[in-house]
Motif scaffolding. Sequence first.
Motif, PDB file in Angstrom:
ATOM      1  N   ASN A   1       0.971 -17.649  10.452  1.00 13.25           N
ATOM      2  CA  ASN A   1       1.821 -18.441  11.338  1.00 13.25           C
ATOM      3  C   ASN A   1       3.402 -18.205  11.275  1.00 13.25           C
ATOM      4  OD1 ASN A   1       1.376 -20.636  13.167  1.00 13.25           O
ATOM      5  ND2 ASN A   1       2.467 -22.048  11.674  1.00 13.25           N
ATOM      6  N   ILE A   2       3.889 -17.275  10.452  1.00 12.83           N
ATOM      7  CA  ILE A   2       5.204 -16.702  10.594  1.00 12.83           C
ATOM      8  C   ILE A   2       5.545 -16.517  11.939  1.00 12.83           C
ATOM      9  CG2 ILE A   2       4.824 -14.257   9.957  1.00 12.83           C
ATOM     10  CD1 ILE A   2       7.458 -14.282   8.570  1.00 12.83           C
ATOM     11  N   PHE A   3       4.723 -16.008  12.954  1.00 11.06           N
ATOM     12  CA  PHE A   3       4.895 -15.751  14.312  1.00 11.06           C
ATOM     13  C   PHE A   3       5.384 -17.179  15.048  1.00 11.06           C
ATOM     14  CE2 PHE A   3       2.761 -12.080  12.682  1.00 11.06           C
ATOM     15  CZ  PHE A   3       3.631 -10.998  13.220  1.00 11.06           C
ATOM     16  N   ALA A   4       5.060 -18.212  14.421  1.00  8.20           N
ATOM     17  CA  ALA A   4       5.425 -19.260  15.209  1.00  8.20           C
ATOM     18  C   ALA A   4       6.890 -19.777  14.871  1.00  8.20           C
ATOM     19  CB  ALA A   4       4.362 -20.505  15.095  1.00  8.20           C
TER      20      ALA A   4
ATOM     21  N   THR B   1       7.090  -9.035  17.337  1.00  4.82           N
ATOM     22  CA  THR B   1       6.178  -8.607  18.219  1.00  4.82           C
ATOM     23  C   THR B   1       4.904  -8.405  17.187  1.00  4.82           C
ATOM     24  OG1 THR B   1       5.429  -6.257  19.220  1.00  4.82           O
ATOM     25  CG2 THR B   1       6.766  -6.255  17.149  1.00  4.82           C
ATOM     26  N   MET B   2       3.688  -8.352  18.143  1.00  3.84           N
ATOM     27  CA  MET B   2       2.401  -8.181  17.541  1.00  3.84           C
ATOM     28  C   MET B   2       1.766  -7.133  18.200  1.00  3.84           C
ATOM     29  SD  MET B   2       1.192 -12.067  16.869  1.00  3.84           S
ATOM     30  CE  MET B   2      -0.090 -11.626  15.319  1.00  3.84           C
TER      31      MET B   2
ATOM     32  N   ALA C   1       5.704  -7.228   8.571  1.00  2.00           N
ATOM     33  CA  ALA C   1       7.033  -6.674   8.126  1.00  2.00           C
ATOM     34  C   ALA C   1       7.931  -7.704   8.700  1.00  2.00           C
ATOM     35  CB  ALA C   1       7.175  -5.300   8.746  1.00  2.00           C
ATOM     36  N   VAL C   2       8.760  -7.898   7.614  1.00  3.89           N
ATOM     37  CA  VAL C   2      10.184  -8.816   7.716  1.00  3.89           C
ATOM     38  C   VAL C   2      11.223  -8.031   7.562  1.00  3.89           C
ATOM     39  CG1 VAL C   2      11.091 -10.964   7.488  1.00  3.89           C
ATOM     40  CG2 VAL C   2       8.627 -10.735   7.356  1.00  3.89           C
ATOM     41  N   ASN C   3      12.509  -8.075   8.247  1.00  4.30           N
ATOM     42  CA  ASN C   3      13.883  -7.594   8.169  1.00  4.30           C
ATOM     43  C   ASN C   3      14.490  -8.545   7.192  1.00  4.30           C
ATOM     44  OD1 ASN C   3      16.618  -6.909   8.047  1.00  4.30           O
ATOM     45  ND2 ASN C   3      16.102  -5.747  10.135  1.00  4.30           N
TER      46      ASN C   3
ATOM     47  N   TRP D   1      12.741  -7.977  14.290  1.00  3.58           N
ATOM     48  CA  TRP D   1      13.075  -8.608  12.705  1.00  3.58           C
ATOM     49  C   TRP D   1      11.714  -8.927  12.238  1.00  3.58           C
ATOM     50  CZ3 TRP D   1      17.228 -12.795  14.315  1.00  3.58           C
ATOM     51  CH2 TRP D   1      18.210 -12.046  14.861  1.00  3.58           C
ATOM     52  N   LEU D   2      10.824  -9.106  12.967  1.00  3.97           N
ATOM     53  CA  LEU D   2       9.361  -9.370  12.584  1.00  3.97           C
ATOM     54  C   LEU D   2       8.265  -8.848  13.321  1.00  3.97           C
ATOM     55  CD1 LEU D   2       7.466 -11.474  10.979  1.00  3.97           C
ATOM     56  CD2 LEU D   2       7.752 -13.016  12.804  1.00  3.97           C
TER      57      LEU D   2
END
Length: 355
Positions: free
Chosen positions: A161-164, A173-174, A146-148, A234-235
């Motif tokens: 890899n969006i978490f990078a 957060t994961m 989920a992306v704000n 935000w993610l």
Amino acid sequence: MKKGFYSAVFATACLVTLFTSCEKKSDGVPAQKDDKVLYLYNWTYYTPDEVLRNFEAEFGCTVKYDSYASNEEMYNKLRGGAKGYDIVVPSQDYASIMINQGMLRELDQSKMTNRKFINPQVLAKATYDPEMKYCVPYYFGAAGIAVNKERAASSYERNWNIFADKQFAGHATMMDDMREVIGDALAHLGKSVNSLDDSELAEAKNLIAKDWKPNLVKFDAEGFGKSFASGDFWLCQGYAEVVFGEVPEDRWNTVDFFIPEEGGPSYLDSMCILKDSAHYELANEFINYIQRPEVYAKFLDSFKFPCFVNTEAQKYMTTTPMYEASQMTNCELKNDIGEGLDKYQEIWQEIRYTD
């Protein structure tokens, strides 16, 4: 956890205690006092009350609904001696365990007239019971991203890899779930989410620890939906029903929820009949009834779930799903990996508690 956030929807669901009371039939075989009562042991608020009442009316019976919050709770209760339940709804790893331990009874295939509506892709993923001898799929789901959109830049990677991505540092957060997070990394690397290969697991660990974790506020199993809705995150990685359950519906357009095309871990809850079920015929009727497309659509509408298990139900739905079912095509079930789970636990401890 994945079922608990829509509890208000089905507040009228019935709860019952242990069903141990029984009498003897004339042939000496134990039977429930009321043979027109079906005992369903299911996830909390996972079957719409309307569906239960309609089944009761059509089949002239009563459905007693007892609930659990985790597979572990369900399994331990049954292994601990709880009797009287007819139907249980385990996820794939526990379904596999229960089949192997002889806890389930084979279904009456002559009653499964609605099996033709089951998505072949789902059965292909259910390698522990691909012929549906013991398990009829109930819901196939997966965590996503989920992306704000109001906080994010106009472009970002639409994969794990969006978490990078440094733009989300301090606002990401994961889940606090080793099979989910490690599975995401494995999927991103083109590996199986059930891999036990030491080199593949080491590569996944490095990706998480070095590239993803520095951007995370924390690993969060419970509060990520509220924190995302408030704008603190935000993610986030998580289940759509948790995120959209917290974000007001008039602001759903600010959320970009997606499951990466590379796939990831998934789960499959299935309806099964317990070995000692005293209402075998009625249990088979109930399982087949749920898969009537018009009935299954009521379940999907209740949660705004995508239509993946029963493809014919789509035409009867009255709501718009939270995301497209096709996004789950490349997802892989988290299977029971036995003693291999120790490898994941060791890696997870290093990820979680090592700077």
